[in-house]
Scaffold this active site. Structure first.
Site: not given
Ligand code: GLN
Length: 303
Positions: A64, A67, A191, A239, A257
């Site tokens: 991530s 991102k 993705y 998050y 992760v």
């Protein structure tokens, strides 16, 4: 104040003294088998120096953290149009949660939860083949890190595709609300490959210099976009652990992760940390502690 190199060595030794390393991501088989007892930290400073400790030349799956780069590429391509499809608020939910999507009619809270990142990738595709969108994200990463030596691990992407029922559910849910332009499999394939980019902490810290607006950094992200991305990193980058990360570390950060964390000290430093074990939020367990130790020792903070 100790020189940064001594601080990094102390952090490295302290991490190895503690015995709770967290658990590597279990839902992606290729990541589940990574040994948790590994650590690397790299810090690029405003004067161009890059200081390191640990396994800094070992590539890991950035997951991530990618991102951030996909968001930068998408903002560069379509600008504020992205915000008609994705919000800019913290979610208070786990990275792969579906719960708010139903209540909020398929508009993800932010570009860092999986649903928001899937929409961002879908927007980056804008009429192109997945290969071209991926080349754009990878090209941006390489330009930011000033190296061609960054690649996508196709085995990790395939491993995630094979077990990615949760992300498939999110993509289909987005599609049902008209917030996906392409077939869910096509957007998700893009993705998963983006998440499977591998970098060393040295490369990741180098890539973060443009976000930190360090003088030595290549100017590939506009100042306005860097400011906005940093704001989203501090509010949403971890998050439902974002508040705790801001409290403990005091800087914008983005976790993955794979265990990596990119931390930005605006105008001061770009920091990359990697130990693969995760805490219950899915953020790097020892990495979060190491980031807190670093800002404690240096006094770096946006507050
Ligand atoms: N590829 C991972 C997923 O979609 C990324 C999640 C993460 O790093 N938090 O589940």
């Amino acid at each position: 104040m100790l020189p940064i190199e001594c601080i990094l060595r102390d952090i490295h030794d302290e991490v190895f003294r503690q015995d709770d390393w967290g658990v590597p991501a279990q839902y992606i088989p290729e990541l589940a088998t990574v040994s948790p007892e590994q650590f690397a930290i790299s810090v690029c400073l405003a004067d161009g120096q890059c200081l390191t400790a640990g396994a800094v030349d070992k590539p890991f799956s950035i997951q991530s953290v990618s991102k951030v780069f996909a968001l930068a590429a998408t903002l560069g391509r379509i600008g504020d149009q992205l915000w008609s499809r994705v919000g800019r608020e913290p979610s208070g939910t786990s990275f792969d949660s579906v719960v708010l999507l139903e209540r909020e009619k398929g508009r993800p809270r932010n570009p860092f939860v999986n649903a928001g990142a899937i929409v961002t990738t879908d927007a980056l595709l804008s009429g192109r083949e997945p290969k071209q969108a991926l080349a754009e994200t990878l090209g941006l990463v390489r330009a930011m890190a000033e190296t061609e030596d960054v690649f996508i691990n196709a085995n990790v992407a395939a491993s995630e595709k094979a077990t990615g029922a949760r992300n498939k559910a999110l993509a289909h849910y987005l599609q049902s609300h008209g917030n996906l332009q392409y077939d869910p499999d096509l957007t998700l394939g893009t993705y998963f490959h983006q998440c499977a980019i591998e970098m060393t902490t040295r490369q990741l810290a180098l890539a973060g210099r443009s976000l930190a607006r360090l003088e030595a950094a290549p100017s590939v992200i506009s100042r306005a976009h860097a400011r906005r991305i940093n704001a989203l990193m501090i509010t949403c980058g971890h998050y439902d652990g974002s508040g705790e990360f801001a409290y403990q570390v005091g800087l914008p950060g983005k976790s993955g992760v794979g265990g990596g964390i990119l931390v930005i000290a605006p105008r001061v430093a770009s920091i990359a940390i990697w130990p693969p074990g995760l805490n219950h939020y899915g953020n790097s367990h020892a990495g979060t502690r190491a980031a807190a130790m670093l800002t404690q020792a240096t006094g770096w903070s946006v507050f």
